[in-house]
Design an enzyme around this catalytic site. Structure first.
Site, PDB file in Angstrom:
ATOM      1  N   SER A   1       0.855  -1.181   0.000  1.00 28.06           N
ATOM      2  CA  SER A   1       0.000   0.000   0.000  1.00 28.06           C
ATOM      3  C   SER A   1       0.893   1.233   0.000  1.00 28.06           C
ATOM      4  CB  SER A   1      -0.874  -0.034   1.254  1.00 28.06           C
ATOM      5  OG  SER A   1      -1.509   1.203   1.441  1.00 28.06           O
TER       6      SER A   1
ATOM      7  N   LYS B   1      -1.364  -0.925  -4.276  1.00 29.89           N
ATOM      8  CA  LYS B   1      -2.550  -0.149  -3.870  1.00 29.89           C
ATOM      9  C   LYS B   1      -2.115   1.295  -3.656  1.00 29.89           C
ATOM     10  CE  LYS B   1      -4.802   0.099   0.622  1.00 29.89           C
ATOM     11  NZ  LYS B   1      -5.389  -0.707   1.702  1.00 29.89           N
ATOM     12  N   LEU B   2      -2.862   2.213  -4.270  1.00 32.17           N
ATOM     13  CA  LEU B   2      -2.532   3.636  -4.154  1.00 32.17           C
ATOM     14  C   LEU B   2      -3.547   4.316  -3.244  1.00 32.17           C
ATOM     15  CD1 LEU B   2      -2.098   4.447  -7.970  1.00 32.17           C
ATOM     16  CD2 LEU B   2      -0.327   3.645  -6.368  1.00 32.17           C
ATOM     17  N   LYS B   3      -3.055   5.074  -2.296  1.00 37.25           N
ATOM     18  CA  LYS B   3      -3.957   5.915  -1.508  1.00 37.25           C
ATOM     19  C   LYS B   3      -4.363   7.101  -2.378  1.00 37.25           C
ATOM     20  CE  LYS B   3      -3.834   3.824   2.451  1.00 37.25           C
ATOM     21  NZ  LYS B   3      -5.050   3.358   3.119  1.00 37.25           N
TER      22      LYS B   3
ATOM     23  N   ASP C   1      -7.353   3.202  -2.643  1.00 42.12           N
ATOM     24  CA  ASP C   1      -7.995   3.244  -1.327  1.00 42.12           C
ATOM     25  C   ASP C   1      -8.221   4.701  -0.947  1.00 42.12           C
ATOM     26  OD1 ASP C   1      -8.843   2.966   1.270  1.00 42.12           O
ATOM     27  OD2 ASP C   1      -6.992   2.067   2.024  1.00 42.12           O
TER      28      ASP C   1
ATOM     29  N   ASN D   1      -9.982   5.747   1.847  1.00 42.34           N
ATOM     30  CA  ASN D   1     -10.190   5.962   3.279  1.00 42.34           C
ATOM     31  C   ASN D   1     -11.357   6.906   3.559  1.00 42.34           C
ATOM     32  OD1 ASN D   1      -6.827   5.429   3.504  1.00 42.34           O
ATOM     33  ND2 ASN D   1      -8.163   4.390   4.947  1.00 42.34           N
TER      34      ASN D   1
ATOM     35  N   GLU E   1     -11.347   0.881  -2.876  1.00 45.81           N
ATOM     36  CA  GLU E   1     -11.578   0.572  -1.469  1.00 45.81           C
ATOM     37  C   GLU E   1     -12.121   1.784  -0.712  1.00 45.81           C
ATOM     38  OE1 GLU E   1      -8.030  -0.954   0.344  1.00 45.81           O
ATOM     39  OE2 GLU E   1      -8.969  -1.173   2.311  1.00 45.81           O
TER      40      GLU E   1
ATOM     41  N   ASP F   1     -13.584  -1.457   4.021  1.00 44.32           N
ATOM     42  CA  ASP F   1     -12.587  -1.637   5.085  1.00 44.32           C
ATOM     43  C   ASP F   1     -13.173  -1.039   6.369  1.00 44.32           C
ATOM     44  OD1 ASP F   1     -10.414  -1.502   6.778  1.00 44.32           O
ATOM     45  OD2 ASP F   1      -9.161  -0.267   5.505  1.00 44.32           O
TER      46      ASP F   1
ATOM     47  N   LYS G   1      -9.373  -6.955   8.397  1.00 41.37           N
ATOM     48  CA  LYS G   1      -8.306  -6.585   9.332  1.00 41.37           C
ATOM     49  C   LYS G   1      -8.754  -7.130  10.670  1.00 41.37           C
ATOM     50  CE  LYS G   1      -6.803  -2.241   7.228  1.00 41.37           C
ATOM     51  NZ  LYS G   1      -7.046  -0.784   7.215  1.00 41.37           N
TER      52      LYS G   1
ATOM     53  N   GLY H   1      -3.773  -4.198   6.270  1.00 43.27           N
ATOM     54  CA  GLY H   1      -2.673  -3.949   7.195  1.00 43.27           C
ATOM     55  C   GLY H   1      -2.862  -2.619   7.878  1.00 43.27           C
TER      56      GLY H   1
HETATM   57  O1  NPG Z   1       0.856  -1.983   4.802  1.00 40.93           O
HETATM   58  O2  NPG Z   1       0.137  -2.147   6.841  1.00 40.93           O
HETATM   59  C1  NPG Z   1       0.167  -1.593   5.727  1.00 40.93           C
HETATM   60  C2  NPG Z   1      -0.658  -0.388   5.497  1.00 40.93           C
HETATM   61  C3  NPG Z   1      -1.834  -0.674   4.645  1.00 40.93           C
HETATM   62  O3  NPG Z   1      -2.837   1.207   3.659  1.00 40.93           O
HETATM   63  C4  NPG Z   1      -2.726   0.525   4.634  1.00 40.93           C
HETATM   64  N1  NPG Z   1      -3.339   0.765   5.753  1.00 40.93           N
HETATM   65  O4  NPG Z   1      -6.368   2.482   5.434  1.00 40.93           O
HETATM   66  O5  NPG Z   1      -5.820   0.432   5.184  1.00 40.93           O
HETATM   67  C5  NPG Z   1      -5.535   1.585   5.516  1.00 40.93           C
HETATM   68  C6  NPG Z   1      -4.140   1.910   5.949  1.00 40.93           C
HETATM   69  C7  NPG Z   1      -3.961   2.356   7.371  1.00 40.93           C
HETATM   70  C8  NPG Z   1      -2.705   2.316   7.954  1.00 40.93           C
HETATM   71  C9  NPG Z   1      -4.987   2.804   8.117  1.00 40.93           C
HETATM   72  C10 NPG Z   1      -2.496   2.714   9.264  1.00 40.93           C
HETATM   73  C11 NPG Z   1      -4.784   3.224   9.434  1.00 40.93           C
HETATM   74  C12 NPG Z   1      -3.540   3.169   9.980  1.00 40.93           C
END
Ligand code: NPG
Length: 373
Positions: free
Chosen positions: A136, A162-164, A189, A191, A214, A239, A263, A291
């Site tokens: 990610s 995966k791109l935020k 993703d 969020n 996502e 998620d 998760k 993750g």
């Molecule tokens: O590789 O653990 C990883 C990060 C994956 O993008 C990732 N996590 O929104 O899923 C999410 C994001 C995240 C990370 C969200 C940390 C909250 C805290």
């Protein structure tokens, strides 16, 4: 039946190799709560996926610390025995707080499995000993920087990128990555940063051949996710919206998504994650393992989960080096074919290294059964 003896809370802090930016903010350090439990049979470890701030969910480190110290630990000490099943029932009296519950339940499960010599993967019915890994990528300062990161991770072997995204930093970035890599498994993703008025953004992204989009909309808004899903060919994945098997079932029945990110920390621990997996598998809905920038403790749990039969898509289970120069445990390493080994030792199969605990723990509190009686 074993008895609970003690529960220790530890706050740890580790610098990240590079800042991680999402639509809700940037983190430069991993700061989280670890739980160590002692029964008269064994010791177990769990990691809480909450962060410093209640941004990804309503939970945060200080709140989780208090929920565990003042409610979950006493409930565990007061239960008839130290087992996972008894603890899960005892915790039903505490509303919400799934991340805090997950940390304790996972530690109890680790102790229980360590005592019986069973690995978590075996207990979960995992059907493979290596899992295919994705990565990610946080929101990068520029498109060039993003393309460079993508190249680096692909060269390392990662099999899904995966791109935020966030409003304003989305379609062009995703198109640039897609143009540079027409054939990779690519997803985005958000969020929860968008609303239905942004449907045109998603229509533009819809043509880019993504594996999934996502969590585009508000975490409580399953109905609008269903409306958006009906407009798009690309599968939506949820998620933040999925906090339990009940949420997953509701989302799927409403047509709010076609893929589920599991998760375990977000849904209250490994037992509930298993129930979400089972419900999705029964419906033929693909799942993958998300993750939360976990240390090796949480990463070990994720790898065992990701080896279960319903986890058919590569997840965010990346190697330790993607996050930390020096993890809390022995590092998890990515093989050149983009897979990682599932731990095989009893329980979660890893322990924090004493030298790393000395360096990373900023606070600890030991609570013994009987302390407050
Ligand atoms: O590789 O653990 C990883 C990060 C994956 O993008 C990732 N996590 O929104 O899923 C999410 C994001 C995240 C990370 C969200 C940390 C909250 C805290």
């Amino acid at each position: 039946m074993s008895r609970a003896r003690a529960l220790e809370l530890l706050h740890v802090e580790l610098p990240l190799v590079r800042p991680f930016r999402t639509s809700f903010g940037e983190v430069t350090h991993k700061r989280c709560v670890l739980v160590r439990v002692e029964t008269d049979a064994a010791e177990g470890w769990g990691e809480c996926v909450a962060d410093e701030r209640p941004d990804f969910s309503g939970e945060f480190n200080e709140g989780a610390w208090l929920a565990i110290r003042d409610f979950l630990a006493p409930a565990w000490f007061g239960a008839a025995d130290a087992s996972l099943a008894t603890a899960e029932r005892a915790f039903e009296g505490v509303r919400g707080n799934p991340m805090a519950k997950a940390a304790v339940l996972d530690a109890i499960l680790d102790a229980e499995l360590a005592a019986s010599g069973t690995s978590l993967a075996a207990w979960l019915g995992a059907d493979r000993d290596r899992v295919v890994c994705g990565v990610s990528i946080g929101i990068a300062p520029t498109t060039e920087a993003l393309l460079e990161q993508v190249d680096g991770y692909l060269a390392a072997g990662y099999r899904r990128i995966k791109l935020k995204i966030e409003p304003g930093t989305d379609v062009d970035r995703v198109r640039a990555v897609r143009d540079a890599h027409p054939d990779i498994l690519l997803s985005v993703d958000a969020n929860a940063a968008y609303d239905l008025a942004d449907a045109d953004t998603f229509r533009a992204i819809d043509g880019l051949g993504l594996l999934m989009i996502e969590q585009p909309l508000h975490h409580e808004d399953l109905v609008r996710h269903a409306e958006l899903q009906a407009l798009l060919a690309t599968d939506l994945c949820l998620d933040e919206s999925i906090r339990s098997v009940a949420d997953a079932t509701a989302a799927l029945e409403l047509g709010a998504c076609r893929i589920v990110n599991i998760k375990q920390g977000r849904v209250g621990g490994v037992p509930e994650a298993r129930r979400v997996h089972d419900a999705c598998l029964a419906r033929g809905t693909p799942v993958w393992c998300g993750g939360m920038l976990e240390t090796g403790i949480g990463r070990a749990v994720n790898l065992a989960l990701a080896a279960m039969p319903g986890f058919t898509l590569p997840g965010d289970t990346s190697a330790s080096a993607r996050y930390f120069d020096d993890d809390l445990t022995e590092p998890f390493e990515l093989a050149p074919d983009g897979t990682m080994a599932v731990p095989t030792e009893p329980g979660i199969g890893v322990r924090p290294r004493p030298d790393r605990l000395r360096a990373c723990v900023s606070r600890r509190e030991l609570i013994r059964a009987g302390d407050k009686e």
